[in-house]
Enzyme design. Structure first.
Site, mmCIF file in Angstrom:
data_model
loop_
_atom_site.group_PDB
_atom_site.id
_atom_site.type_symbol
_atom_site.label_atom_id
_atom_site.label_comp_id
_atom_site.label_asym_id
_atom_site.label_seq_id
_atom_site.Cartn_x
_atom_site.Cartn_y
_atom_site.Cartn_z
ATOM 1 N N ARG A 18 1.635 5.060 -5.286
ATOM 2 C CA ARG A 18 2.468 4.590 -4.166
ATOM 3 C C ARG A 18 2.815 3.117 -4.311
ATOM 4 O O ARG A 18 3.953 2.714 -4.087
ATOM 5 C CB ARG A 18 1.775 4.848 -2.824
ATOM 6 C CG ARG A 18 1.676 6.319 -2.469
ATOM 7 C CD ARG A 18 1.012 6.533 -1.134
ATOM 8 N NE ARG A 18 -0.329 5.961 -1.149
ATOM 9 C CZ ARG A 18 -1.047 5.675 -0.072
ATOM 10 N NH1 ARG A 18 -0.570 5.901 1.126
ATOM 11 N NH2 ARG A 18 -2.258 5.184 -0.173
ATOM 12 N N ASN A 36 1.366 9.822 0.555
ATOM 13 C CA ASN A 36 0.523 10.876 -0.002
ATOM 14 C C ASN A 36 0.614 12.097 0.904
ATOM 15 O O ASN A 36 0.634 11.961 2.127
ATOM 16 C CB ASN A 36 -0.938 10.438 -0.078
ATOM 17 C CG ASN A 36 -1.210 9.478 -1.211
ATOM 18 O OD1 ASN A 36 -0.464 9.401 -2.177
ATOM 19 N ND2 ASN A 36 -2.288 8.735 -1.088
#
Length: 91
Positions: A18, A36
């Site tokens: 990320r 996520n």
């Protein structure tokens, strides 16, 4: 403007995917988010110029240094919400 929802599968959580996606998106001028998902995959909503979004999609196959990407699924997103920046969100 191009807007897509990207699902990245494989070993993509716990490997700074990320954070790296955030850096790449900002470098390309793409807005949206990365998060996520409960199934172990990562979701990216990306909006921006066609070339920039396409470059982010290609980058997803590489991901962060510790990632092992097995699949990148892309679908057009037709929502109207406009994102002014790119951020990491919680699912």
């Amino acid at each position: 403007m191009k807007r897509v929802l990207i699902r990245v599968k494989g070993k993509v959580q716990g490997v700074c995917f990320r954070r790296c996606a955030l850096e790449k998106a900002r470098e390309l001028g793409v807005t949206g988010y990365v998060t996520n998902l409960d199934d172990g995959s990562v979701e990216i909503l990306a909006q921006g110029s066609f070339p920039a979004v396409d470059q982010l999609i290609e980058w997803c196959w590489l991901g962060s240094p510790g990632a092992n990407v097995s699949q990148v699924l892309v679908e057009e997103d037709v929502e109207n919400e406009i994102y002014l920046d790119f951020s990491i969100t919680q699912s």
